[in-house]
Scaffold this motif. Sequence first.
Motif, PDB file in Angstrom:
ATOM      1  N   ARG A 452       0.763  -1.219   0.016  1.00 27.89           N
ATOM      2  CA  ARG A 452      -0.012   0.060   0.074  1.00 27.89           C
ATOM      3  C   ARG A 452       0.825   1.224  -0.060  1.00 27.89           C
ATOM      4  NH1 ARG A 452      -0.843   3.854   3.387  1.00 27.89           N
ATOM      5  NH2 ARG A 452       0.276   2.578   5.049  1.00 27.89           N
ATOM      6  N   SER A 473      -6.841  -0.448  -5.140  1.00 30.52           N
ATOM      7  CA  SER A 473      -8.018  -0.874  -4.559  1.00 30.52           C
ATOM      8  C   SER A 473      -7.862  -2.191  -3.900  1.00 30.52           C
ATOM      9  CB  SER A 473      -9.057  -0.767  -5.665  1.00 30.52           C
ATOM     10  OG  SER A 473     -10.179  -1.260  -4.921  1.00 30.52           O
ATOM     11  N   ALA A 485     -10.511   2.077  -0.114  1.00 30.58           N
ATOM     12  CA  ALA A 485     -10.664   1.492  -1.304  1.00 30.58           C
ATOM     13  C   ALA A 485     -11.900   2.171  -1.860  1.00 30.58           C
ATOM     14  CB  ALA A 485     -11.037   0.029  -1.239  1.00 30.58           C
ATOM     15  N   HIS A 510     -14.939  -3.921  -8.691  1.00 31.76           N
ATOM     16  CA  HIS A 510     -14.009  -3.384  -7.438  1.00 31.76           C
ATOM     17  C   HIS A 510     -14.898  -2.435  -6.372  1.00 31.76           C
ATOM     18  CE1 HIS A 510      -9.756  -3.815  -8.645  1.00 31.76           C
ATOM     19  NE2 HIS A 510     -10.477  -4.379  -9.701  1.00 31.76           N
ATOM     20  N   SER A 514     -15.203  -3.624  -2.588  1.00 30.68           N
ATOM     21  CA  SER A 514     -15.015  -2.547  -1.665  1.00 30.68           C
ATOM     22  C   SER A 514     -16.015  -2.301  -0.674  1.00 30.68           C
ATOM     23  CB  SER A 514     -14.474  -1.367  -1.989  1.00 30.68           C
ATOM     24  OG  SER A 514     -15.561  -0.627  -2.877  1.00 30.68           O
TER      25      SER A 514
END
Length: 677
Positions: A452, A473, A485, A510, A514
């Motif tokens: 990250r 993400s 995210a 995505h 999330s």
Amino acid sequence: MNETSDTDLTSSDPNSGVLLAGDGRLRLDPVRMEVELEGERLELGGRSFTLLHTLMRHPMQLLSKDKLIELVWEGRAVSDAVLTTAVRDLRLALDDNAKRPLWIKTEHGRGYRFISDVLTDVPQDVGSTLPRTSSAHLRAPNPDAASAETDPPVYDRPHWRFQTAVLPVLGLIGLGLVILVSTMLLVSEREPTALAANRSVAVLEFENLSAEDDTAWFADALSEELTGALTRVSDLRVASRRATISATQDSEDLQDIAHHLGVANILEGTVRIAGDQVRVTVSLVSADDGARVWSQSYDRDFNHLLSLQSDIATAVANTLDTALDPDTLVRMASVGTESIAAYEAYMRGKALMAEFWQTGRSESWARAQPLLDRARSIDPDFAQAHAASALVFKYSNTPSLVMREDALSGEAYRQEYAARMDAAIAAARDPIEAASYRASRDLELFELDAAREALDTYLTERPYDIDANFQHSNTLVMLGRHEEAQQVIRRLAQIIPVEDAQNRSLLIQHARKSRDFEFAATLARETLANHPFFGVALVEAHWAFLYVDAVDEAREVAARLETSQVGRIAQMGIRLNQLCADGNREDALPIAAEMTNHPRSFIIAWHAYRALGDDDAAYDRLLELDAPGSPPARLRTLLLNDPSFDPARFEHLSAALVEAGGRLTQPSPPAVRCPPA
């Protein structure tokens, strides 16, 4: 090049005999309206048959779009999009590839030509079996017809179905389902919308015009390397290779491709290699009016290729008026090595990687690995070669993806992979490139918080790198930082234009991962409004609608998927989920039984058990995968892709997650449950 006149197109008798092409591999009978390919009959509709017949009657001749519409649609007022769709459907039936055609070649902005010699068998009796012995050439009397410009490169390709079979490898579908999509689906005509700002571009695959064998690798790899070089320009939005390949499978018209991708410019080119000499011709085309913004030919001998990529990328970036200073731009666009031998080995390896992404042939990996290892051995400071070698090594050793016979696992795999990526990091040309390599390394080694941080650094300088944003993400989701995210996905929704069907479909996925379920459903509605038959969008929309209990919308999507070319396993999962959402447990049970019976189908069985409400059976099926160390791929897949997955039920997985900087969050309810028995 030979263009046809009106008299050329009407002079022959359409029922003069059976037409044979490709040494008889393709056979068209105009009387019986039958077409055979490799001895197997093709089911062509009337319009597709007429289109193929028209093209085969005039081999090697360029037929303009207007002339084809006049002949095939008999003068009816139809759009170019109708012709484009018809050609695409015909190519699918013929197992032809628009980029490396065996039968039908596109002349961008001009029309199409049938590029195989055609023979005719004249029947003695139309009602009897047609003889195949008497042959007469129909080839047009064109002295240039045998040149490298018209002869197609010989390419061994599998059936079209394998072109999208690698999507799970790229993380495009999620949940471990093999989806065969977009290339076989109808695409509705769209109203034109405003394109992106001028600083946006898509790089098409370069066309290989070389007459010599073993030269296609350079054209294949050059387009990918140029995409990577231009992505490094911080204020330039570059369409991803994934989205570009998808768009070019759906259309051959440059303006239509640009519309699909939401870019203002298209970069296309050709490569011709003859002996030691290489000529690369490149054009930057405006999507607004199809005009050439910039064009240049580069003539180099093979030993002076190293500056070519940098020269092209720099010229494109300068033409689009990007903000980078010239010295920085040249450095960022460089090939990364001063060894022509290392460069050639690397480019050959990258071409094989591109071949795998498009065809799914696992042998491409086996052939790429030694080439990339040779490049990094010749030049230990060649960062890109180290990184590419690590990626091939990763997939070659990943269970259920591309498994080599002597595959490594556990600590041996981790050490070898890390060594390759550490070499890339050490050789990186700047800290930003090093950050991208660190992110890939740390994510694979399940050092999530470190990944990250590296992605935060990288995206500060390269905010328009779509794939890196998706990677960011994913990392945040696995860390349990779902709100962060969600912010990444909402920013991406502002960057990715609605025309980009592939990446907009990934946005839906995505957003769901999330846990931003309402936004996922909103994205699904927007995407289907623009791409109502796009396979990936339909699959992701079905999941999104189920998570917000929009059962009627999910049912409509499921009905479209029933008639699509989505793979069998995916169809089963969609049908099971929809039956459960509709309260029909009785019909869902036999489907679930088939999904759970395979002894190694962990992820498929997981979803079937969860849909039936048998959570204990679902988790019990996975417990044998839980072991000390880095979590196995299947558990990572569920951790990333299924918001209802609870890692706390696995001793070693949960410990590894906390050690990686993650947190154990409360799972969401499953997307769907069947009524209890």
